[in-house]
Design an enzyme around this catalytic site. Sequence first.
Site, PDB file in Angstrom:
ATOM      1  N   PHE A  47       0.872  -1.182   0.000  1.00  0.00           N
ATOM      2  CA  PHE A  47       0.000   0.000   0.000  1.00  0.00           C
ATOM      3  C   PHE A  47       0.905   1.226   0.000  1.00  0.00           C
ATOM      4  O   PHE A  47       1.717   1.405   0.919  1.00  0.00           O
ATOM      5  CB  PHE A  47      -0.819  -0.073   1.291  1.00  0.00           C
ATOM      6  CG  PHE A  47      -1.786   1.046   1.551  1.00  0.00           C
ATOM      7  CD1 PHE A  47      -2.889   1.248   0.742  1.00  0.00           C
ATOM      8  CD2 PHE A  47      -1.639   1.856   2.677  1.00  0.00           C
ATOM      9  CE1 PHE A  47      -3.820   2.247   1.033  1.00  0.00           C
ATOM     10  CE2 PHE A  47      -2.555   2.858   2.979  1.00  0.00           C
ATOM     11  CZ  PHE A  47      -3.648   3.050   2.148  1.00  0.00           C
ATOM     12  N   ALA A  97       4.415  14.026   2.532  1.00  0.00           N
ATOM     13  CA  ALA A  97       3.025  13.735   2.886  1.00  0.00           C
ATOM     14  C   ALA A  97       2.949  12.476   3.741  1.00  0.00           C
ATOM     15  O   ALA A  97       3.009  11.351   3.224  1.00  0.00           O
ATOM     16  CB  ALA A  97       2.185  13.562   1.625  1.00  0.00           C
ATOM     17  N   GLY A  98       2.868  12.679   5.062  1.00  0.00           N
ATOM     18  CA  GLY A  98       2.731  11.559   5.996  1.00  0.00           C
ATOM     19  C   GLY A  98       1.334  11.585   6.592  1.00  0.00           C
ATOM     20  O   GLY A  98       0.381  11.091   5.986  1.00  0.00           O
ATOM     21  N   ARG A 109      11.716 -15.555  39.242  1.00  0.00           N
ATOM     22  CA  ARG A 109      12.789 -14.660  39.717  1.00  0.00           C
ATOM     23  C   ARG A 109      12.529 -14.283  41.179  1.00  0.00           C
ATOM     24  O   ARG A 109      11.480 -13.737  41.507  1.00  0.00           O
ATOM     25  CB  ARG A 109      12.806 -13.401  38.843  1.00  0.00           C
ATOM     26  CG  ARG A 109      13.710 -12.300  39.337  1.00  0.00           C
ATOM     27  CD  ARG A 109      15.164 -12.637  39.174  1.00  0.00           C
ATOM     28  NE  ARG A 109      16.018 -11.493  39.484  1.00  0.00           N
ATOM     29  CZ  ARG A 109      17.332 -11.554  39.606  1.00  0.00           C
ATOM     30  NH1 ARG A 109      17.957 -12.728  39.441  1.00  0.00           N
ATOM     31  NH2 ARG A 109      18.046 -10.485  39.867  1.00  0.00           N
ATOM     32  N   HIS A 149      11.567  -7.454  34.064  1.00  0.00           N
ATOM     33  CA  HIS A 149      12.736  -8.307  33.774  1.00  0.00           C
ATOM     34  C   HIS A 149      14.048  -7.670  34.243  1.00  0.00           C
ATOM     35  O   HIS A 149      15.119  -8.277  34.110  1.00  0.00           O
ATOM     36  CB  HIS A 149      12.826  -8.609  32.278  1.00  0.00           C
ATOM     37  CG  HIS A 149      11.871  -9.677  31.808  1.00  0.00           C
ATOM     38  ND1 HIS A 149      10.506  -9.491  31.748  1.00  0.00           N
ATOM     39  CD2 HIS A 149      12.094 -10.950  31.391  1.00  0.00           C
ATOM     40  CE1 HIS A 149       9.931 -10.599  31.306  1.00  0.00           C
ATOM     41  NE2 HIS A 149      10.872 -11.494  31.083  1.00  0.00           N
ATOM     42  N   GLY A 150      13.975  -6.431  34.744  1.00  0.00           N
ATOM     43  CA  GLY A 150      15.193  -5.761  35.223  1.00  0.00           C
ATOM     44  C   GLY A 150      16.227  -5.657  34.114  1.00  0.00           C
ATOM     45  O   GLY A 150      15.879  -5.459  32.945  1.00  0.00           O
ATOM     46  N   GLU A 173      -0.202   3.616   9.943  1.00  0.00           N
ATOM     47  CA  GLU A 173      -1.651   3.597   9.652  1.00  0.00           C
ATOM     48  C   GLU A 173      -2.378   4.689  10.454  1.00  0.00           C
ATOM     49  O   GLU A 173      -3.507   4.510  10.907  1.00  0.00           O
ATOM     50  CB  GLU A 173      -2.237   2.198   9.851  1.00  0.00           C
ATOM     51  CG  GLU A 173      -1.559   1.206   8.909  1.00  0.00           C
ATOM     52  CD  GLU A 173      -2.404   0.031   8.477  1.00  0.00           C
ATOM     53  OE1 GLU A 173      -3.610   0.055   8.700  1.00  0.00           O
ATOM     54  OE2 GLU A 173      -1.819  -0.885   7.888  1.00  0.00           O
ATOM     55  N   THR A 196      -1.018   8.088  13.079  1.00  0.00           N
ATOM     56  CA  THR A 196      -0.422   8.201  14.423  1.00  0.00           C
ATOM     57  C   THR A 196      -1.519   8.358  15.487  1.00  0.00           C
ATOM     58  O   THR A 196      -2.674   8.669  15.165  1.00  0.00           O
ATOM     59  CB  THR A 196       0.487   9.449  14.492  1.00  0.00           C
ATOM     60  OG1 THR A 196      -0.328  10.611  14.301  1.00  0.00           O
ATOM     61  CG2 THR A 196       1.597   9.418  13.456  1.00  0.00           C
TER      62      THR A 196
HETATM   63  C1  LIG Z   1       7.628   0.676   9.741  1.00  0.00           C
HETATM   64  C2  LIG Z   1       6.691   1.549   8.986  1.00  0.00           C
HETATM   65  C3  LIG Z   1       5.869   0.997   8.021  1.00  0.00           C
HETATM   66  C4  LIG Z   1       5.010   1.819   7.273  1.00  0.00           C
HETATM   67  N1  LIG Z   1       4.247   1.260   6.271  1.00  0.00           N
HETATM   68  C5  LIG Z   1       3.546   2.075   5.430  1.00  0.00           C
HETATM   69  C6  LIG Z   1       2.899   1.532   4.271  1.00  0.00           C
HETATM   70  O1  LIG Z   1       2.905   0.319   4.024  1.00  0.00           O
HETATM   71  N2  LIG Z   1       2.299   2.401   3.407  1.00  0.00           N
HETATM   72  C7  LIG Z   1       2.274   3.750   3.628  1.00  0.00           C
HETATM   73  O2  LIG Z   1       1.706   4.478   2.823  1.00  0.00           O
HETATM   74  N3  LIG Z   1       2.875   4.296   4.735  1.00  0.00           N
HETATM   75  C8  LIG Z   1       3.516   3.481   5.633  1.00  0.00           C
HETATM   76  N4  LIG Z   1       4.152   4.012   6.726  1.00  0.00           N
HETATM   77  C9  LIG Z   1       4.100   5.464   6.952  1.00  0.00           C
HETATM   78  C10 LIG Z   1       3.270   5.865   8.153  1.00  0.00           C
HETATM   79  O3  LIG Z   1       1.911   5.655   7.929  1.00  0.00           O
HETATM   80  C11 LIG Z   1       3.635   7.329   8.468  1.00  0.00           C
HETATM   81  O4  LIG Z   1       4.947   7.301   9.012  1.00  0.00           O
HETATM   82  C12 LIG Z   1       2.667   7.967   9.420  1.00  0.00           C
HETATM   83  O5  LIG Z   1       1.410   8.175   8.813  1.00  0.00           O
HETATM   84  C13 LIG Z   1       3.185   9.336   9.939  1.00  0.00           C
HETATM   85  O6  LIG Z   1       3.662  10.138   8.899  1.00  0.00           O
HETATM   86  P1  LIG Z   1       5.132  10.802   9.010  1.00  0.00           P
HETATM   87  O7  LIG Z   1       6.090   9.731   9.362  1.00  0.00           O
HETATM   88  O8  LIG Z   1       5.371  11.570   7.784  1.00  0.00           O
HETATM   89  O9  LIG Z   1       5.013  11.776  10.253  1.00  0.00           O
HETATM   90  P2  LIG Z   1       4.460  13.285  10.244  1.00  0.00           P
HETATM   91  O10 LIG Z   1       3.143  13.336   9.547  1.00  0.00           O
HETATM   92  O11 LIG Z   1       5.541  14.195   9.785  1.00  0.00           O
HETATM   93  O12 LIG Z   1       4.201  13.519  11.781  1.00  0.00           O
HETATM   94  C14 LIG Z   1       5.252  13.763  12.723  1.00  0.00           C
HETATM   95  C15 LIG Z   1       4.620  13.934  14.096  1.00  0.00           C
HETATM   96  O13 LIG Z   1       3.728  15.064  14.085  1.00  0.00           O
HETATM   97  C16 LIG Z   1       2.435  14.675  14.484  1.00  0.00           C
HETATM   98  N5  LIG Z   1       1.438  15.460  13.748  1.00  0.00           N
HETATM   99  C17 LIG Z   1       1.350  15.635  12.401  1.00  0.00           C
HETATM  100  N6  LIG Z   1       0.278  16.411  12.109  1.00  0.00           N
HETATM  101  C18 LIG Z   1      -0.328  16.690  13.281  1.00  0.00           C
HETATM  102  C19 LIG Z   1      -1.489  17.433  13.668  1.00  0.00           C
HETATM  103  N7  LIG Z   1      -2.283  18.021  12.750  1.00  0.00           N
HETATM  104  N8  LIG Z   1      -1.802  17.527  14.977  1.00  0.00           N
HETATM  105  C20 LIG Z   1      -1.039  16.912  15.913  1.00  0.00           C
HETATM  106  N9  LIG Z   1       0.072  16.201  15.628  1.00  0.00           N
HETATM  107  C21 LIG Z   1       0.413  16.086  14.331  1.00  0.00           C
HETATM  108  C22 LIG Z   1       2.346  13.191  14.157  1.00  0.00           C
HETATM  109  O14 LIG Z   1       1.349  12.533  14.936  1.00  0.00           O
HETATM  110  C23 LIG Z   1       3.756  12.739  14.501  1.00  0.00           C
HETATM  111  O15 LIG Z   1       3.858  12.523  15.879  1.00  0.00           O
HETATM  112  C24 LIG Z   1       4.968   3.202   7.530  1.00  0.00           C
HETATM  113  C25 LIG Z   1       5.802   3.757   8.516  1.00  0.00           C
HETATM  114  C26 LIG Z   1       6.654   2.954   9.232  1.00  0.00           C
HETATM  115  C27 LIG Z   1       7.558   3.583  10.248  1.00  0.00           C
END
Ligand SMILES: Cc1cc2nc3c(=O)[nH]c(=O)nc-3n(C[C@H](O)[C@H](O)[C@H](O)COP(=O)(O)OP(=O)(O)OC[C@H]3O[C@@H](n4cnc5c(N)ncnc54)[C@H](O)[C@@H]3O)c2cc1C
Length: 379
Positions: free
Chosen positions: A122, A129-130, A267, A337-338, A362, A364
């Site tokens: 996916f 864009a996170g 333990r 587990h210390g 999926e 945060t």
């Molecule tokens: C191991 C792993 C597997 C993954 N697998 C997939 C996958 O298969 N497909 C895919 O598409 N993505 C995947 N991801 C991406 C994942 O979904 C994103 O990392 C996640 O959505 C957060 O986006 P970002 O890392 O860009 O953080 P950012 O969006 O930059 O956020 C950084 C911090 O700011 C906070 N924040 C951001 N906006 C706000 C707001 N409006 N209010 C309050 N807090 C906010 C966030 O909660 C976070 O704590 C994966 C990530 C990891 C680490």
Amino acid sequence: MNFEFTENQSMFRDMVRDFSRQEIAPIAQQMDEEGTMPDALLAKLREGGFFGLSFPEKYGGMGIDTVTYALVIEELSKASAGVSVMITVHNSVGSYPLAMFGGEEVKQAFLPRMAAGEIAAFCVTEPGAGSDAAAIASTARKEGEQYILNGGKIFVTNGSRAAFFVVLARTPGTVGHKDIHAFIVESGTPGLTVAKKEDKMGLRASDTVAIDLEDVAVPAEHLLGKEGDGFKVAMSALDGGRIGIAFQALGIGQACLEESIKYAKVREQFGKPLARQPVIAEKIADMGIELEAARLLGFQAAWLKDQGQPCTKQAAMAKVAATEAAWRAADAAVQIHGGYGYCKEYAVERYYRDVRVTRIYEGTSEIQRLVIARQLLAG
Ligand SMILES: Cc1cc2nc3c(=O)[nH]c(=O)nc-3n(C[C@H](O)[C@H](O)[C@H](O)COP(=O)(O)OP(=O)(O)OC[C@H]3O[C@@H](n4cnc5c(N)ncnc54)[C@H](O)[C@@H]3O)c2cc1C
């Protein structure tokens, strides 16, 4: 109200529990150390039908309900969260978009292959864009009977093993969520390449990669839903995905609880087992309470999904409750587990690393709270 599982649900859970104990748990530590998953295990997972769990039977799947699916993911996660993330991403966000929004011909061509174990991934997240998924910059340009995709995706779970990628991209020159489209793209399509494999803190058996898209030509019939449905496709897949991640966290949390009980009984300090020290017993009680409460929220979300009712709020609540309960359980397990809890010889060290990401991917915890608050405040 009935809190009992059906005979079929219990049978499934027990079968997966046995499979996980026999086939996954003995190699979980080694997979974590080596950062990979053996082909022999992948073959057993295929043989066991784990890649077609929620697929309709007419496409070669098992068609299990979401409650059973949750039980399966929890059992797999107790043994290895690296294995369970591969299975849950494949069965939810990797294949659900095709099953729900794909044209019949494409479904007939691809779903049986996915059910047989050709892995799905996916691809939404990009460097810019996170959490704000509507800010994706990858583009899809219509040219005759095909779309030409350009851009790049990061953090793609299953990316280096995948045969199929669900990819979100937008009409060039647009902003916002309305002009985003979803596609199913086959690996091997010219221009789609794996750019980089991440070296992660946890879930080390699972592969997470960056994907480059350079003039990737996708047939128009591989569009999922209509043009502009991409955001809706992703969000509806994520409801089920979040239930899966909730149960992944619960599996890790439950493993922490079980290991802590075992350790606290043997333990001894101050002349008696840790289990008989009230402060430690209280930690164990709290782990049990929090995991069980989160599990009930998770089953409520799964049940709603099975009834075809909206479950966005409950899925988000279950994800927050489960991932945060499991996080506290992992922390308590290391504490109980210390010093040994800090060493790789004990599985809790791995659980502590693995559980961390469940509060991030999926959606945060912060974003889940925004989703929940929006629904509560709208009432
Ligand atoms: C191991 C792993 C597997 C993954 N697998 C997939 C996958 O298969 N497909 C895919 O598409 N993505 C995947 N991801 C991406 C994942 O979904 C994103 O990392 C996640 O959505 C957060 O986006 P970002 O890392 O860009 O953080 P950012 O969006 O930059 O956020 C950084 C911090 O700011 C906070 N924040 C951001 N906006 C706000 C707001 N409006 N209010 C309050 N807090 C906010 C966030 O909660 C976070 O704590 C994966 C990530 C990891 C680490």
